[in-house]
Design an enzyme around this catalytic site. Structure first.
Site, short mmCIF file in Angstrom:
data_model
loop_
_atom_site.label_atom_id
_atom_site.label_comp_id
_atom_site.label_asym_id
_atom_site.label_seq_id
_atom_site.Cartn_x
_atom_site.Cartn_y
_atom_site.Cartn_z
N HIS A 153 0.86 -1.18 -0.12
CA HIS A 153 0.13 -0.03 0.10
C HIS A 153 0.79 1.25 -0.01
O HIS A 153 0.40 2.16 -0.28
CB HIS A 153 -0.92 0.02 1.11
CG HIS A 153 -1.93 -1.16 1.28
ND1 HIS A 153 -1.83 -2.11 1.67
CD2 HIS A 153 -3.12 -0.98 0.86
CE1 HIS A 153 -3.03 -2.92 1.57
NE2 HIS A 153 -3.76 -2.22 1.10
N ASP A 183 -4.48 -6.27 -7.76
CA ASP A 183 -4.76 -5.57 -6.37
C ASP A 183 -4.96 -4.09 -6.72
O ASP A 183 -4.99 -3.69 -7.88
CB ASP A 183 -3.40 -5.90 -5.48
CG ASP A 183 -3.69 -5.95 -4.16
OD1 ASP A 183 -4.98 -5.29 -3.78
OD2 ASP A 183 -3.00 -6.14 -3.24
#
Length: 531
Positions: A195, A267
């Site tokens: 992230h 993702d």
């Protein structure tokens, strides 16, 4: 130029088909608990999938109404969610999950129980109109310092992870919800959260084959309808491109050597591992070119402008020759193929349980199961309503119980609170305080962090018995130091570890729950206060 019977030209028709395919491969999110007008319009234009997050869910009734609203515009829409159970829950983001996560299930190591938990979770999702779950995590948590996987993994043993991944896929899809096994080719041996930055796994091919890839082979054999790629660099497989953007990894390895023919989902493209290095537009083009079929975006960027930017980037890449049109068409057809499977699975089900009953865990009608996938057989002790709590109880590792007397007076509960990773988020409550307060009225609680946490807890607790709740003590030196201070002064302290129990057990009573789901806290509180 050829003119079609409708008055449109062949060129116009081709343009419309290209734009529709570009929309079809997107899986965007959106704000709010009802579908905005722009999203409904995009569904009419070709968008085929929508991603749900905690911000989109207020109640079971509301979620059922939302998915019905989406299907009023497109009846075969794929409604996806990131619902792992355990620490990563969107369905119960405001209360904590009714199901323990993967690490707890791995600790029990009963594949029938894992399948039953996944089936019940899938049933609740299906009752609310969700038909694609971005789960399970098939990552082998081989690096104890991993900041983003941890309890989301079934464990550090590849064989264990493989058998439970297969059981989870089987149980989830038996409920009519497509599994999306993640994060290929494996995010377990990382010390960086994708992230925030691009992780790197430096392992040779033999290690990858025996460790990372084993659970994905099991998922493929179990029929996983989707696989999610990881934003990680694996130089042994591709020294230049992260997995999500790698032809070698998605096409040559996953499609070729592993023989996978289902949907490949990326993702979240707004994660910094991609967004900060390639940008979401170029990253999306490269992902489709590499072999991905669906672009997940919307955890952070959730608006019509994002959808337009990605659509236009894909269309522009086809027109410039950078992205073969047949590759985009193939990707779009795989999305439509999964939508057909989901519609067929839903049509095969029977039963009349409402979404409200499903999410609340109330007793309900017989399990609805696609004919091709028999539901797991539940034992008398593991019913639909209590399977999550049964699993959480079985997952506990208790040290010191032989000399421990359950508490009868309200304790002081101190949470040593680390910074939550983005996948887990900080909106979901965790710990044992709420359940102890129900059992021992007058229980007080507070959160602590930092170098002085131990001294601050001692001052706040006074003479009351202390229950201290930690999460991954082994990864946080300040947390271990606080426990040192606390246990030196108060050796009767109860310690509850709700992360990966890597540090040695200590305290008058030590309970490892293997996750921070609500039911894990419930199970721990039963030990502390007695059932």
């Amino acid at each position: 130029m050829t003119t079609l019977a409708s008055g449109t030209t062949a060129s116009d028709s081709h343009k419309d088909g290209l734009t529709r395919d570009a929309l079809t491969v997107l899986q965007p999110g959106f704000p709010g608990t009802t579908a905005p007008d722009w999203l409904l319009r995009r569904l009419g234009e070709g968008l085929a999938s929508v991603g749900l997050f905690g911000r989109n869910i207020a109640s079971p009734e509301q979620l059922s109404a939302l998915t019905a609203q989406l299907r009023s515009e497109r009846d075969d829409v794929l409604v996806a969610i990131d619902e792992e159970g355990g620490d990563v829950t969107r369905l119960e983001a405001r209360t904590g999950s009714s199901f323990p996560g993967n690490h707890a299930l791995g600790a029990v190591d009963d594949v029938d129980l894992t399948q039953a938990v996944a089936h019940e979770l899938g049933r609740r999702l299906a009752e609310c109109g969700v038909n694609l779950n971005w789960a399970p995590s098939a990552d082998v948590n081989s690096n104890p310092s991993n900041p983003v996987i941890g309890v989301r993994s079934f464990g550090a043993d590849p064989e264990l992870v493989a058998r439970h991944t297969a059981a989870y896929v089987t149980g989830l899809q038996a409920a009519g919800v497509a599994a999306c096994t993640k994060h290929f080719p494996g995010h377990g041996d990382t010390a960086v959260d994708s992230h925030h930055a691009l992780p790197r796994i430096d392992a040779d091919l033999s290690v990858l084959e025996q460790r990372e890839l084993l659970p994905f082979r099991a998922a493929i054999a179990a029929g996983s309808r989707a696989v999610m790629s990881a934003h990680i660099l694996v130089p042994t497989l591709d020294p230049d491109r992260p997995a999500t953007l790698s032809l070698r990894i998605l096409t040559d390895l996953l499609r070729g050597r592993l023989g996978y023919d289902g949907l490949i989902v990326t993702d979240g493209m707004e994660m910094q591992a991609i967004a900060a290095t390639y940008g979401i537009e170029r990253g999306s083009v490269l992902a489709i070119a590499a072999g991905a079929d669906a672009i997940c975006v919307g955890g952070g960027l959730a608006d019509d402008e994002t959808v337009r930017r990605l659509r236009d980037a894909l269309v522009g890449a086809v027109r410039s020759g950078e992205l073969p049109e047949e590759r985009l068409a193939e990707a779009a057809e795989r999305v439509r193929g999964l939508a057909r499977w989901a519609a067929s699975a839903s049509a095969s089900e029977t039963g009349t349980t409402s979404g409200a009953e499903a999410v609340s865990g109330a007793a309900s009608a017989p399990t609805r199961t696609p004919a091709a996938h028999p539901a797991p057989t539940a034992t008398a002790a593991v019913t639909r309503v209590d399977v999550g709590l049964v699993a959480a109880r079985r997952a506990l590792t208790v040290t010191g119980a032989e000399d421990f007397t359950p508490l009868t007076a309200p304790p002081y509960v101190a949470h040593l609170t680390p910074v939550a990773n983005i996948a887990v988020g900080n909106e979901t409550p965790w710990g044992v305080a709420a359940e102890l307060e129900r059992r021992l009225p007058g229980t007080e609680t507070a959160g602590f962090a930092g170098a002085d946490a131990g001294r601050e807890i001692l001052a706040a607790a006074g003479a009351r018995r202390v229950v201290v709740v930690v999460r991954d003590e082994h990864r946080h030196p300040w947390m271990a130091s606080a426990l040192d201070t606390l246990l030196a002064a108060r050796p009767d302290t109860v310690v509850v570890e709700m992360g990966v129990p890597q540090a040695p057990a200590r305290g008058a009573l030590h309970i490892a729950t293997h996750g921070a789901a609500r039911v894990c806290g419930h199970a721990a509180a039963e030990v502390i206060a007695g059932r």
